[in-house]
Design an enzyme around this catalytic site. Structure first.
Site, PDB file in Angstrom:
ATOM      1  N   VAL A 184       2.623 -31.549 -51.366  1.00 11.95           N
ATOM      2  CA  VAL A 184       3.137 -31.262 -50.024  1.00 11.95           C
ATOM      3  C   VAL A 184       3.733 -32.510 -49.359  1.00 11.95           C
ATOM      4  CG1 VAL A 184       2.508 -30.434 -47.724  1.00 11.95           C
ATOM      5  CG2 VAL A 184       1.534 -29.340 -49.741  1.00 11.95           C
TER       6      VAL A 184
ATOM      7  N   LYS B 182      -4.673 -42.198 -51.823  1.00 12.68           N
ATOM      8  CA  LYS B 182      -5.986 -42.644 -52.284  1.00 12.68           C
ATOM      9  C   LYS B 182      -5.807 -43.824 -53.246  1.00 12.68           C
ATOM     10  CE  LYS B 182      -9.796 -39.480 -52.987  1.00 12.68           C
ATOM     11  NZ  LYS B 182     -10.134 -38.240 -53.648  1.00 12.68           N
TER      12      LYS B 182
ATOM     13  N   LYS C 113      -5.523 -26.499 -44.433  1.00 13.60           N
ATOM     14  CA  LYS C 113      -6.179 -25.314 -43.830  1.00 13.60           C
ATOM     15  C   LYS C 113      -7.696 -25.436 -43.782  1.00 13.60           C
ATOM     16  CE  LYS C 113      -4.861 -24.289 -48.183  1.00 13.60           C
ATOM     17  NZ  LYS C 113      -3.647 -24.036 -48.897  1.00 13.60           N
TER      18      LYS C 113
ATOM     19  N   GLU D  79       2.019 -24.853 -38.974  1.00 11.13           N
ATOM     20  CA  GLU D  79       2.654 -23.714 -39.646  1.00 11.13           C
ATOM     21  C   GLU D  79       2.305 -23.668 -41.142  1.00 11.13           C
ATOM     22  OE1 GLU D  79       5.185 -21.234 -38.152  1.00 11.13           O
ATOM     23  OE2 GLU D  79       4.038 -20.502 -39.844  1.00 11.13           O
TER      24      GLU D  79
ATOM     25  N   VAL E 227      -1.005 -21.797 -43.102  1.00 18.24           N
ATOM     26  CA  VAL E 227      -1.149 -20.375 -43.471  1.00 18.24           C
ATOM     27  C   VAL E 227       0.141 -19.883 -44.119  1.00 18.24           C
ATOM     28  CG1 VAL E 227      -1.698 -18.052 -42.659  1.00 18.24           C
ATOM     29  CG2 VAL E 227      -2.647 -20.028 -41.470  1.00 18.24           C
TER      30      VAL E 227
ATOM     31  N   GLY F  62       1.619 -23.670 -63.214  1.00 22.40           N
ATOM     32  CA  GLY F  62       1.535 -24.494 -62.008  1.00 22.40           C
ATOM     33  C   GLY F  62       1.215 -23.699 -60.749  1.00 22.40           C
TER      34      GLY F  62
ATOM     35  N   ASP G 273     -10.087 -19.939 -49.775  1.00 24.22           N
ATOM     36  CA  ASP G 273      -8.788 -20.365 -49.236  1.00 24.22           C
ATOM     37  C   ASP G 273      -8.242 -19.315 -48.257  1.00 24.22           C
ATOM     38  OD1 ASP G 273      -6.140 -22.074 -49.702  1.00 24.22           O
ATOM     39  OD2 ASP G 273      -5.583 -19.968 -49.902  1.00 24.22           O
TER      40      ASP G 273
ATOM     41  N   LYS H 251      -7.536 -19.517 -43.962  1.00 19.82           N
ATOM     42  CA  LYS H 251      -6.279 -19.101 -43.324  1.00 19.82           C
ATOM     43  C   LYS H 251      -6.543 -18.001 -42.288  1.00 19.82           C
ATOM     44  CE  LYS H 251      -3.649 -20.358 -47.409  1.00 19.82           C
ATOM     45  NZ  LYS H 251      -3.201 -19.915 -48.731  1.00 19.82           N
TER      46      LYS H 251
ATOM     47  N   GLY I 115       3.819 -24.341 -52.541  1.00 19.28           N
ATOM     48  CA  GLY I 115       4.836 -25.079 -53.270  1.00 19.28           C
ATOM     49  C   GLY I 115       5.409 -26.216 -52.447  1.00 19.28           C
TER      50      GLY I 115
HETATM   51  N1  LIG Z   1       0.174 -27.301 -52.626  1.00 15.99           N
HETATM   52  C1  LIG Z   1       0.594 -26.373 -51.799  1.00 15.99           C
HETATM   53  O1  LIG Z   1       1.506 -25.610 -52.121  1.00 15.99           O
HETATM   54  C2  LIG Z   1      -0.018 -26.249 -50.434  1.00 15.99           C
HETATM   55  C3  LIG Z   1       0.438 -25.244 -49.568  1.00 15.99           C
HETATM   56  C4  LIG Z   1      -0.071 -25.161 -48.266  1.00 15.99           C
HETATM   57  C5  LIG Z   1      -1.040 -26.067 -47.865  1.00 15.99           C
HETATM   58  N2  LIG Z   1      -1.513 -27.009 -48.749  1.00 15.99           N
HETATM   59  C6  LIG Z   1      -2.517 -27.969 -48.268  1.00 15.99           C
HETATM   60  O2  LIG Z   1      -1.880 -29.246 -48.176  1.00 15.99           O
HETATM   61  C7  LIG Z   1      -2.807 -30.278 -48.487  1.00 15.99           C
HETATM   62  C8  LIG Z   1      -2.259 -31.120 -49.626  1.00 15.99           C
HETATM   63  O3  LIG Z   1      -2.093 -30.305 -50.761  1.00 15.99           O
HETATM   64  P1  LIG Z   1      -1.364 -30.857 -52.080  1.00 15.99           P
HETATM   65  O4  LIG Z   1      -1.205 -29.684 -52.974  1.00 15.99           O
HETATM   66  O5  LIG Z   1      -0.198 -31.667 -51.705  1.00 15.99           O
HETATM   67  O6  LIG Z   1      -2.510 -31.817 -52.663  1.00 15.99           O
HETATM   68  P2  LIG Z   1      -2.368 -32.893 -53.821  1.00 15.99           P
HETATM   69  O7  LIG Z   1      -1.137 -32.660 -54.611  1.00 15.99           O
HETATM   70  O8  LIG Z   1      -3.676 -32.936 -54.493  1.00 15.99           O
HETATM   71  O9  LIG Z   1      -2.144 -34.272 -53.024  1.00 15.99           O
HETATM   72  C9  LIG Z   1      -3.107 -34.806 -52.188  1.00 15.99           C
HETATM   73  C10 LIG Z   1      -2.648 -36.159 -51.733  1.00 15.99           C
HETATM   74  O10 LIG Z   1      -3.574 -36.660 -50.782  1.00 15.99           O
HETATM   75  C11 LIG Z   1      -4.002 -37.967 -51.156  1.00 15.99           C
HETATM   76  N3  LIG Z   1      -5.405 -38.065 -50.723  1.00 15.99           N
HETATM   77  C12 LIG Z   1      -6.434 -37.240 -51.022  1.00 15.99           C
HETATM   78  N4  LIG Z   1      -7.550 -37.654 -50.389  1.00 15.99           N
HETATM   79  C13 LIG Z   1      -7.208 -38.759 -49.682  1.00 15.99           C
HETATM   80  C14 LIG Z   1      -7.909 -39.650 -48.844  1.00 15.99           C
HETATM   81  N5  LIG Z   1      -9.218 -39.498 -48.588  1.00 15.99           N
HETATM   82  N6  LIG Z   1      -7.230 -40.698 -48.291  1.00 15.99           N
HETATM   83  C15 LIG Z   1      -5.923 -40.862 -48.537  1.00 15.99           C
HETATM   84  N7  LIG Z   1      -5.192 -40.051 -49.332  1.00 15.99           N
HETATM   85  C16 LIG Z   1      -5.837 -39.017 -49.896  1.00 15.99           C
HETATM   86  C17 LIG Z   1      -3.836 -38.046 -52.645  1.00 15.99           C
HETATM   87  O11 LIG Z   1      -3.682 -39.401 -53.015  1.00 15.99           O
HETATM   88  P3  LIG Z   1      -3.383 -39.866 -54.534  1.00 15.99           P
HETATM   89  O12 LIG Z   1      -1.951 -39.440 -54.786  1.00 15.99           O
HETATM   90  O13 LIG Z   1      -3.547 -41.325 -54.530  1.00 15.99           O
HETATM   91  O14 LIG Z   1      -4.362 -39.129 -55.381  1.00 15.99           O
HETATM   92  C18 LIG Z   1      -2.560 -37.218 -52.827  1.00 15.99           C
HETATM   93  O15 LIG Z   1      -1.419 -38.020 -52.625  1.00 15.99           O
HETATM   94  C19 LIG Z   1      -4.124 -29.588 -48.809  1.00 15.99           C
HETATM   95  O16 LIG Z   1      -4.938 -29.603 -47.675  1.00 15.99           O
HETATM   96  C20 LIG Z   1      -3.702 -28.164 -49.173  1.00 15.99           C
HETATM   97  O17 LIG Z   1      -4.698 -27.222 -48.901  1.00 15.99           O
HETATM   98  C21 LIG Z   1      -1.016 -27.115 -50.010  1.00 15.99           C
END
Ligand SMILES: NC(=O)c1ccc[n+]([C@@H]2O[C@H](COP(=O)([O-])OP(=O)(O)OC[C@H]3O[C@@H](n4cnc5c(N)ncnc54)[C@H](OP(=O)(O)O)[C@@H]3O)[C@@H](O)[C@H]2O)c1
Length: 328
Positions: A14, A45, A104, A128, A131, A186, A200, A204, A302
């Site tokens: 994201v 991280k 969320k 936005e 959810v 994926g 999840d 939402k 996505g």
């Molecule tokens: N993926 C989706 O399609 C989607 C859709 C809607 C909402 N979301 C929400 O959006 C958020 C991110 O999702 P994502 O899919 O992008 O996750 P992700 O690909 O796992 O990426 C998470 C990112 O956060 C960083 N991170 C995690 N914990 C951290 C901490 N304590 N301090 C600093 N950085 C930290 C990670 O760092 P590193 O890169 O160093 O590991 C990584 O860059 C989540 O809350 C998810 O529920 C995701």
């Protein structure tokens, strides 16, 4: 041209999506908002991971570095889980920084407190993307609330579960095989527990409840069932009877003012608006007093759909600020 300085917390699917859209749409955003949007800092991280980021951007694993970056106007938050996200966003609001989140799990629990805090500090909160990813459900509900009353919201808000149920029906495979397929394509995380257990969708639903009804039901009174117990035979039996399993999150405000919510698989007949929603798509039906029922359908997750929902929040915040300036 004035500029707006932003930081991104979390540079995974994201966070990177937000970064790419802000760069790819720089000129368009300038025209639409009158601002140049500059990403000044990114929090992750692991700072040693290689990232496709401009070299002038500060990459750090210390949130103080973000807060201490001069003149940050806005923070996009896309890390995982309640903490440290809630603490970081509280600190940002306290400093007068607008926040936009996709998280969320954090927002279901702490959203009401963050919104109250933001109002007190006169900053804005965009959520936005929490959810149904790219489906503009939050803005739609906000708009409807201006002149209508929401009675019920039900929807497919977890694309992974919907993909698995679709795959089980179309390919005649077991839950386990469909889950492996979702991972291979994926559509499922390495740890899909929150998706297939209903967690999840529950988060939402609670965010929608707060928005639509100004409150949430007691969490322990909401029945949350996942799809992990559904067998291939159950799907065949349902299909033969012209029913389809859908994983539905459902929240309603009752006549006595109480709020009832539930999350779980339901069998739907062909004339139900969610019957034909296949694959990773999300779909949400909003029932109101005056409008009747409105269904929104689209990608629930996505990089680009979610990133674009967060950038849309940014535009909304800039417009809100402009309106406030005129009014004050
Ligand atoms: N993926 C989706 O399609 C989607 C859709 C809607 C909402 N979301 C929400 O959006 C958020 C991110 O999702 P994502 O899919 O992008 O996750 P992700 O690909 O796992 O990426 C998470 C990112 O956060 C960083 N991170 C995690 N914990 C951290 C901490 N304590 N301090 C600093 N950085 C930290 C990670 O760092 P590193 O890169 O160093 O590991 C990584 O860059 C989540 O809350 C998810 O529920 C995701």
């Amino acid at each position: 041209m004035p500029s707006m300085k932003a930081a991104i917390i979390g540079f995974g699917t994201v966070g990177e999506g937000v970064y790419k859209i802000v760069n790819e749409k720089k000129e368009q955003l300038k025209k639409q908002t009158g601002y140049t949007i500059e990403i000044a800092a990114v929090l992750v991280k692991d700072v040693t991971k290689k990232r496709d980021l401009s070299p002038d951007i500060v990459v750090t694993d210390a949130f103080e570095d973000i807060l201490n970056t001069p003149d940050i106007d806005i923070i996009f938050e896309a890390i995982v889980g309640e903490e440290p996200a809630y603490t970081y966003l509280s600190q940002a609001i306290e400093k007068g920084i607008h926040i936009i989140t996709a998280n969320k799990k954090m927002f279901a629990k702490h959203g009401p407190a963050l919104l109250k805090h933001a109002e007190f500090r006169n900053v804005h909160v965009g959520y936005e993307a929490t959810v149904a990813g790219g489906v503009p459900i939050i803005r739609t509900v906000e708009n409807l609330l201006a002149g209508d009353r929401i009675k019920r919201i039900q929807g497919i808000v977890n694309g992974t579960s919907n993909f698995i149920l679709t795959d089980m029906r179309k390919e005649g495979v077991s839950f386990k095989t469909a889950l492996q397929d979702a991972k291979a394509r994926g559509f499922a995380e390495a740890d899909p527990t929150d998706d297939v257990s209903g967690g999840d969708a529950f988060y939402k639903l609670m965010i929608l409840s707060s928005l639509a009804f100004g409150n949430q039901p007691e969490w322990k009174k909401v029945s949350v069932v996942g799809i992990d117990h559904i067998q291939a035979d159950d799907i065949v039996e349902a299909t033969n009877a012209d029913f389809r399993y859908r994983h539905v999150a459902d929240i309603r405000k009752n006549e006595d003012g109480s709020i009832t919510g539930k999350v779980g698989p339901v069998l739907l007949e062909p004339d139900h608006p969610l019957y034909n929603i296949d694959g990773v798509d999300n779909a949400v039906i909003i029932e109101t007093e005056y409008l009747g029922a409105l269904t929104l359908i689209g990608p629930g997750a996505g990089m680009y759909p979610t990133g674009s929902a967060m950038v849309a929040d940014l535009l909304h915040i800039i417009r809100q600020q402009a309106t406030e300036l005129i009014l004050n």
